[in-house]
Write an enzyme that holds these catalytic residues in place. Sequence first.
Site, short mmCIF file in Angstrom:
data_model
loop_
_atom_site.label_atom_id
_atom_site.label_comp_id
_atom_site.label_asym_id
_atom_site.label_seq_id
_atom_site.Cartn_x
_atom_site.Cartn_y
_atom_site.Cartn_z
N ASN A 1 0.86 -1.19 0.00
CA ASN A 1 0.00 0.00 0.00
C ASN A 1 0.90 1.24 0.00
OD1 ASN A 1 -1.97 1.92 0.36
ND2 ASN A 1 -2.40 1.39 2.50
N LYS B 1 0.06 4.21 -0.35
CA LYS B 1 -0.64 5.40 0.19
C LYS B 1 -0.35 6.61 -0.72
CE LYS B 1 -0.16 3.37 4.74
NZ LYS B 1 -0.35 3.52 6.16
N HIS C 1 -9.89 1.49 4.45
CA HIS C 1 -8.65 1.72 5.20
C HIS C 1 -8.92 2.77 6.29
CE1 HIS C 1 -4.57 2.77 6.24
NE2 HIS C 1 -4.18 1.67 5.63
N GLU D 1 -7.25 5.15 7.37
CA GLU D 1 -6.89 6.54 7.03
C GLU D 1 -8.03 7.21 6.29
OE1 GLU D 1 -3.14 5.60 5.21
OE2 GLU D 1 -2.30 5.17 7.20
N GLU E 1 -6.09 -4.69 10.68
CA GLU E 1 -5.10 -3.64 10.90
C GLU E 1 -5.47 -2.85 12.15
OE1 GLU E 1 -2.87 -2.40 7.23
OE2 GLU E 1 -4.73 -1.26 7.18
N GLY F 1 1.70 2.70 10.89
CA GLY F 1 2.62 3.83 10.73
C GLY F 1 3.27 4.29 12.01
N SER G 1 2.72 -1.60 10.76
CA SER G 1 4.15 -1.57 11.10
C SER G 1 4.88 -2.88 10.81
CB SER G 1 4.36 -1.14 12.57
OG SER G 1 3.92 0.19 12.74
P1 PGA Z 1 2.26 0.67 7.84
O1 PGA Z 1 0.84 0.81 7.14
O2 PGA Z 1 2.86 -0.60 7.31
O3 PGA Z 1 3.01 1.90 7.41
O4 PGA Z 1 2.01 0.61 9.29
C1 PGA Z 1 0.01 -0.28 7.03
C2 PGA Z 1 -1.29 0.12 6.43
O5 PGA Z 1 -1.70 1.24 6.49
O6 PGA Z 1 -1.99 -0.69 5.91
#
Ligand code: PGA
Length: 262
Positions: free
Chosen positions: A11, A13, A100, A102, A175, A181, A221
């Site tokens: 991903n 983003k 997601h 976000e 998640e 993140g 992460s």
């Molecule tokens: P990350 O993001 O690996 O940066 O924690 C995972 C995600 O948003 O799916």
Amino acid sequence: MSTNRKLVVANWKAYVTSRKDTEALFRAVTKSYAKLPAKTRPELVFCPPFPYLAQVSGFRFQDIRFGAQDVFWEEKGAYTGEVTASMLKDLGVTHVIIGHSERRKHMGETDEMVNKKILAALKAKLRVILCVGEWQQPRTPEDEKTALDYVKAQLEKDLARINASAMKNVTIAYEPVWAIGTGIPDTPREAAEVILFIRRVLAKQYGAEIARKTQILYGGSVNAENVVSFIREKTIDGMLVGGASIKSSEFIKILESLARTD
Ligand code: PGA
């Protein structure tokens, strides 16, 4: 667990912001991926930002697919700024991330919107990667129960009206939002426990076989160091990787470790 083959979703983003960077990252990763043993390497889904999907989605290589990071629920019409499922299909996209955290947080996406997006994506024969997860890190048994109740409610609302036969085209990504993140992943054991719980929720709704076969990923992460410990948990079918998926050398290490442990 659905299959032995792991799935890795990259991903990107809105981290990658130019065609040049798209090209460099995509080339580096695919070049190394092609050297991994075809039998054991994980399936790989690249999810670049919309403008760069067309740049890469024509690339054909066994076990590499392309996913969007979102989709709109209507088929077409006066919806300025939206990207529909048929546009994605037309680009050769096969997967779409929906719900997601976000988007839920910054774009106010609700479970009802997520549900409509899933229905539209499935209708267009896109494979859905549905993200669910609690917001706060549980610290007590009571918190844990609250978190599980939250995930259960999300699943029920997001998957409303999605029937059993459509579930073969749904992947779920667990998640925990507090792990995304932050550099603080869930422990593999706890992630596996929540994933088993998700399978129980699915079993109630769709029966034991579908619950067992549904592909369920962990995200939050994941990096080159911790990926192996997650994948040792048999109930985890793969990883949704954000930050580490845009650092080519780190991401290649993730793919290499999965090719070894399969
Ligand atoms: P990350 O993001 O690996 O940066 O924690 C995972 C995600 O948003 O799916």
